[in-house]
Design a protein around this motif. Structure first.
Motif, mmCIF file in Angstrom:
data_model
loop_
_atom_site.group_PDB
_atom_site.id
_atom_site.type_symbol
_atom_site.label_atom_id
_atom_site.label_comp_id
_atom_site.label_asym_id
_atom_site.label_seq_id
_atom_site.Cartn_x
_atom_site.Cartn_y
_atom_site.Cartn_z
ATOM 1 N N GLU A 31 0.825 -1.441 -0.017
ATOM 2 C CA GLU A 31 0.038 -0.170 0.163
ATOM 3 C C GLU A 31 0.740 1.228 -0.030
ATOM 4 O O GLU A 31 0.402 2.280 -0.583
ATOM 5 N N TYR A 32 1.898 1.286 0.538
ATOM 6 C CA TYR A 32 2.792 2.382 0.963
ATOM 7 C C TYR A 32 3.334 2.972 -0.827
ATOM 8 O O TYR A 32 3.403 4.274 -0.690
ATOM 9 N N THR A 35 0.546 4.744 -2.050
ATOM 10 C CA THR A 35 0.265 5.962 -1.554
ATOM 11 C C THR A 35 1.586 7.062 -1.860
ATOM 12 O O THR A 35 1.220 8.381 -1.999
ATOM 13 N N TRP A 36 2.596 6.746 -2.253
ATOM 14 C CA TRP A 36 3.718 7.566 -2.688
ATOM 15 C C TRP A 36 3.550 7.928 -4.004
ATOM 16 O O TRP A 36 3.657 9.185 -4.326
#
Length: 75
Positions: A31-32, A35-36
């Motif tokens: 997920e990160y 998000t980035w």
């Protein structure tokens, strides 16, 4: 097959074409990473739209839906 179903099957079986996660299924990317991209800007076109969809799926905890589609409907 209904258009929305086809789109979900494609999303479930789509692989990242570049970068750190090249060759990985979009659903398997953390997920990160999405998000980035949300902060920096998603790519244009089909890939960007799919990444936006996958980000929404992940932040809402719906990955199992995509894993089920991936298992049951191979592209």
């Amino acid at each position: 097959m209904e258009p929305n179903k086809e789109a979900l099957v494609e999303l479930a079986n789509y692989r990242m074409p570049f970068g750190k996660y090249k060759g990985e299924f979009l659903v398997d990317i953390p997920e990160y990473y999405y998000t980035w991209f949300k902060q920096k800007g998603f790519p244009d076109g089909k890939l960007g739209k799919m990444m936006i969809q996958m980000h929404e799926i992940k932040i809402n905890g719906l990955e199992e839906l995509i894993y089920t589609i991936k298992r049951d409907y191979k592209a």
